[in-house]
Structures are given as structure tokens and as C-alpha cells.
Design a protein around this motif. Structure first.
Motif, short mmCIF file in Angstrom:
data_model
loop_
_atom_site.label_atom_id
_atom_site.label_comp_id
_atom_site.label_asym_id
_atom_site.label_seq_id
_atom_site.Cartn_x
_atom_site.Cartn_y
_atom_site.Cartn_z
N LEU A 155 0.83 -1.20 0.00
CA LEU A 155 0.00 0.00 0.00
C LEU A 155 0.86 1.26 0.00
O LEU A 155 0.61 2.21 -0.76
CB LEU A 155 -0.92 -0.02 1.22
N CYS A 168 -7.68 2.51 -1.26
CA CYS A 168 -8.58 1.65 -0.51
C CYS A 168 -9.83 1.31 -1.32
O CYS A 168 -10.04 1.83 -2.42
CB CYS A 168 -9.00 2.31 0.81
N CYS A 169 -10.63 0.45 -0.70
CA CYS A 169 -12.01 0.17 -1.12
C CYS A 169 -12.05 -0.60 -2.44
O CYS A 169 -11.05 -0.82 -3.10
CB CYS A 169 -12.83 1.45 -1.21
N PHE A 269 -6.72 -2.69 3.22
CA PHE A 269 -7.17 -1.98 2.02
C PHE A 269 -8.62 -1.49 2.14
O PHE A 269 -9.17 -0.99 1.15
CB PHE A 269 -7.05 -2.88 0.80
N SER A 270 -9.24 -1.66 3.31
CA SER A 270 -10.64 -1.27 3.53
C SER A 270 -11.54 -1.87 2.45
O SER A 270 -12.43 -1.21 1.90
CB SER A 270 -10.78 0.27 3.52
N TYR A 271 -11.31 -3.12 2.15
CA TYR A 271 -12.08 -3.82 1.12
C TYR A 271 -13.35 -4.38 1.75
O TYR A 271 -13.28 -5.14 2.73
CB TYR A 271 -11.24 -4.94 0.52
#
Length: 324
Positions: A155, A168-169, A269-271
Motif C-alpha cells: 500500500l 482503498c475500497c 485496504f478497507s475492502y
């Protein structure tokens, strides 16, 4: 065929029962109070009477045995309960989150299997050479690298420093999933999938290399080399099939480890996938959701192992004559 299928189903039921008991026992032993976790910062504004009403509504004031039997009865009727974290039915949360995680898990699993198998075959073909040494060092380094550290490093390098991938996301903020193009989805999926795929590369590489070394030292390889075949021909025409079985075994057996790694990767990664939902359910003591995810994961891994058994018979015809 009926008797083997019956035995498989009975074993699956036993495994799911043990998983449910273990998950429920761990949740009961957790120091996190489900009512306090649900209320969060507002816990100081809730009176003891209101807190008791919430606990009574959820059944949290009942003995642990009664809570488990109540949940088990509802599950046998097809009712997985209500998620307190997402304020939605548990079945809906799992379905939505799993569909979000499926591209990540599938691409990571496929990448780890193909890359690990190819590196193992190449290393086993060049025993003692510089290629073999570097591949082994690479595999040992990956095997000792924590997943979360690798995700944070990727990241910082590719998203923050170079700006090649999103931070992210699963998509840009404020854009619904239906509005995302395929290119945008793949762009957001690339770095998490690559990071997660590296988790399973090391084991498949090392075990495939060991099987390749076994074949290259055998009389079959010696006879083929004596007839003028190159080491590459021996490796890919004879050794690849010989090394397929351990690669398939590890690939399907690592589904549970892959799902565990997805929890860390999705957090970094705020997935918005099932792994992140598992972490949130654990931190906020969402017992119905966490129990359902534990059972779903066990079922997912069991189905993967069953698929591996079926693929064995396609790869090695000798196993078709063996009674399951």
C-alpha cells in the motif's frame, strides 16, 4: 456411491457441529460484552434498565447452553439470525459480503496456484543452479513474511508513493457497485489480490519443487534423458503431472488460510468483503453473524477439499480404480 456420499455428509455435519461449538465457546469466553459493544460510546447514556431490556431482547441474559440451543434450533429451521453490526439478516450480510470477496479470493487463489506451481517446476528442473537457489530464497522469504506487513508495504509503495493503485475500497467513494466499470473494479482489485496471492505461493512452490526433484532423480527421467530428451521436456511432459497432486492438495487445503489472510488484507485496504465483516463481528461481539461466518467458512473449505478429490481422478487415472 451412496455409502461414500453418506459418510462424507456425516463427516461434514460432525465438522460443522464442532466448529459451531468452538466458535460459540470462544465468543462466550471473550471479554467483550455484546451489549456494550453494540452501544459503543453511547453506553454511558443508557440506563441499567435499558441495558437489561436489550440483553433480554437478544437473549444475552440467558445461560450459555440455552443461548446455543436456541441458536441451533433457529439455524435448523433456516434462520441464521439478525446481525447487530449491520442491522440486517445474517444470510443477507453473508451473501452480499461473500460476493464482494469472491473476485478477490478467486484471483488470489488462482494466482498463488499457477505462480507457485510454475516456480516449483522451474526450481526442481534446475537443481542446485542459480535459478533454483533464488526461487528457494524467494519462497522462504514469503513463508516468513506476515500478511499484514506485506499488505501495508504494498500500500505504501504502489498506492502512496507511486500512485499506481487506489489507496482503498472496491471502488471510488460515493459510487455504487452497479455504476462501476470493469476496468475500475480490476484497478481496485489488483493490489489486494496480488498481496493475498503471495500468501500461498511459498508452500506450493516448495512442495512442487520436492516432487520435481524426486522425478528428475528417478529412472524415468534418466531413461528419457538417455534418449535425447532435454530437461525441459522431461519436466513439463512427465514432471508436471507428477507434481500436480501435491499442488492441488495444498491449493485446496489452503482455502482456510486464504480466507484468514483475506481478513488482514481487507482490513488494510478497507475492502468491503467477508473477511472485514468477520473482523467487525468479532470486535463488536456479533454472535449470530460470527457463528454463521464460521460455519460458512468450514463449509467452503470442505467443498474445496471435495473438489480436490474429484480433480485427483482427472489428473491421475490410477485413482479412478481406488474405492473412495
Amino acid at each position: 456411491m451412496i455409502a461414500p456420499l453418506t459418510r462424507r455428509l456425516l463427516r461434514l455435519v460432525a465438522v460443522l457441529g464442532v466448529v459451531a461449538l468452538a466458535a460459540f465457546g470462544l465468543m462466550q469466553a471473550s471479554p467483550i460484552d455484546p451489549v456494550d459493544a453494540y452501544l459503543g460510546p453511547q453506553v454511558a447514556q443508557v440506563s441499567p434498565e435499558q441495558r437489561a431490556l436489550i440483553a433480554e431482547r437478544w437473549g444475552a441474559d440467558q445461560p450459555a447452553t440455552q443461548q446455543f440451543l436456541h441458536w441451533l434450533g433457529n439455524m435448523l429451521r433456516g434462520e441464521l439470525g439478525w446481525s447487530r453490526v449491520y442491522n440486517a439478516p445474517v444470510s443477507e450480510v453473508i451473501g452480499t459480503r461473500f460476493m464482494a470477496s469472491l473476485p478477490l479470493l478467486a484471483s488470489a487463489w488462482l494466482g498463488a496456484t499457477l505462480i507457485g506451481f510454475a516456480l516449483g517446476v522451474i526450481a526442481g528442473t534446475r537443481e542446485g543452479g542459480w535459478v533454483d537457489r533464488w526461487i528457494c530464497r524467494y519462497a522462504y522469504t514469503l513463508a516468513s513474511t506476515p500478511t499484514f506487513w506485506l499488505a501495508i508495504l504494498g500500500l505504501l509503495l504502489f498506492s502512496v508513493t507511486l500512485g499506481w493503485t487506489p489507496v482503498c475500497c472496491a471502488g471510488p467513494a460515493g459510487v455504487t457497485r452497479d455504476e462501476l466499470s470493469l476496468a475500475t473494479r480490476l484497478h481496485h482489485l489488483l493490489l489486494p489480490a496480488l498481496t493475498l496471492s503471495l500468501l500461498g505461493v511459498a508452500q506450493i512452490t516448495l512442495h512442487t519443487r520436492a516432487r520435481m526433484l524426486e522425478l528428475m532423480r528417478s529412472e524415468v527421467a534418466l531413461h528419457a534423458l538417455a534418449q535425447g530428451a532435454s530437461r525441459r521436456d522431461v519436466a513439463w511432459r512427465h514432471g508436471a503431472r507428477h507434481a500436480c497432486l501435491p499442488a492441488l492438495t495444498l491449493a485446496f487445503a489452503s482455502l482456510g488460510e486464504l480466507f484468514g489472510g483475506s481478513m488482514l488484507v481487507e482490513q488494510v485496504f478497507s475492502y468491503p468483503g467477508l473477511g472485514r465483516a468477520t473482523v467487525e463481528a468479532g470486535l463488536r461481539s456479533d454472535v449470530p453473524l460470527l457463528l454463521a461466518i464460521a460455519l460458512f467458512t468450514a463449509l467452503f473449505v470442505s467443498v474445496g477439499n471435495a473438489l480436490a478429490d474429484g480433480l485427483y481422478r482427472l489428473v491421475d487415472p490410477r485413482l479412478r480404480q481406488v474405492h473412495p
